[in-house]
Design a protein around this motif. Structure first.
Motif, mmCIF file in Angstrom:
data_model
loop_
_atom_site.group_PDB
_atom_site.id
_atom_site.type_symbol
_atom_site.label_atom_id
_atom_site.label_comp_id
_atom_site.label_asym_id
_atom_site.label_seq_id
_atom_site.Cartn_x
_atom_site.Cartn_y
_atom_site.Cartn_z
ATOM 1 N N SER A 162 0.845 -1.192 0.000
ATOM 2 C CA SER A 162 0.000 0.000 0.000
ATOM 3 C C SER A 162 0.886 1.250 0.000
ATOM 4 C CB SER A 162 -0.894 0.006 1.237
ATOM 5 O OG SER A 162 -0.122 0.262 2.386
ATOM 6 N N PRO A 163 0.351 2.382 -0.448
ATOM 7 C CA PRO A 163 1.142 3.620 -0.433
ATOM 8 C C PRO A 163 1.613 4.018 0.971
ATOM 9 C CG PRO A 163 -0.798 3.892 -1.810
ATOM 10 C CD PRO A 163 -0.921 2.564 -1.134
ATOM 11 N N MET B 50 -1.012 -0.777 10.016
ATOM 12 C CA MET B 50 -1.369 -1.338 8.709
ATOM 13 C C MET B 50 -1.805 -2.791 8.874
ATOM 14 S SD MET B 50 -1.180 0.859 6.309
ATOM 15 C CE MET B 50 -1.257 -0.309 4.974
ATOM 16 N N VAL C 16 -5.770 -4.683 8.116
ATOM 17 C CA VAL C 16 -5.942 -5.707 7.076
ATOM 18 C C VAL C 16 -6.800 -6.830 7.543
ATOM 19 C CG1 VAL C 16 -4.728 -7.361 5.632
ATOM 20 C CG2 VAL C 16 -3.769 -5.107 5.973
#
Length: 110
Positions: free
Chosen positions: A57-58, A106, A110
């Motif tokens: 992801s960015p 992060m 998820v």
């Protein structure tokens, strides 16, 4: 992706030949060192980088970019026996903590 490096080199070659003095004759060791840096340091590194950013992801990629200067500081400390104290050490620990926090957040999303 790696073709961009080759294309830029081809574009800059005439300018560098006009602006710089000619290179001295290179030894076999120097040629092999340059080939190693070209293949491992550029071709392989860029291929792995672009493969990685395509899958991450960015947010993960942007936080992982902060690890490059941390690696440089730690390698300078270990290999070159450079000192690391005071504000430098505090800055390193803050950046490292931020990267760890972002990566943990992060994973939890998820």
């Amino acid at each position: 992706m790696c073709y961009q490096l080759l294309l830029c080199g081809v574009i800059l070659l005439p300018l560098s030949l006009m602006a710089d003095a000619p290179l001295p004759a290179l030894s076999l060791t120097q040629i092999l060192a340059y080939a190693y840096l070209s293949v491992v340091g550029a071709l392989l590194a860029y291929s792995l980088w672009f493969r990685g950013i395509a899958r991450l992801s960015p947010v993960a990629v942007s936080s992982l970019c902060l690890l490059s200067p941390i690696n440089a500081v730690i390698l300078g400390w270990i290999v070159l026996d450079q000192s690391l104290r005071g504000m430098s050490l505090a800055g390193l620990l803050i950046v490292l903590a931020i990267v760890i926090i972002v990566q943990k957040n992060m994973r939890s999303q998820v």
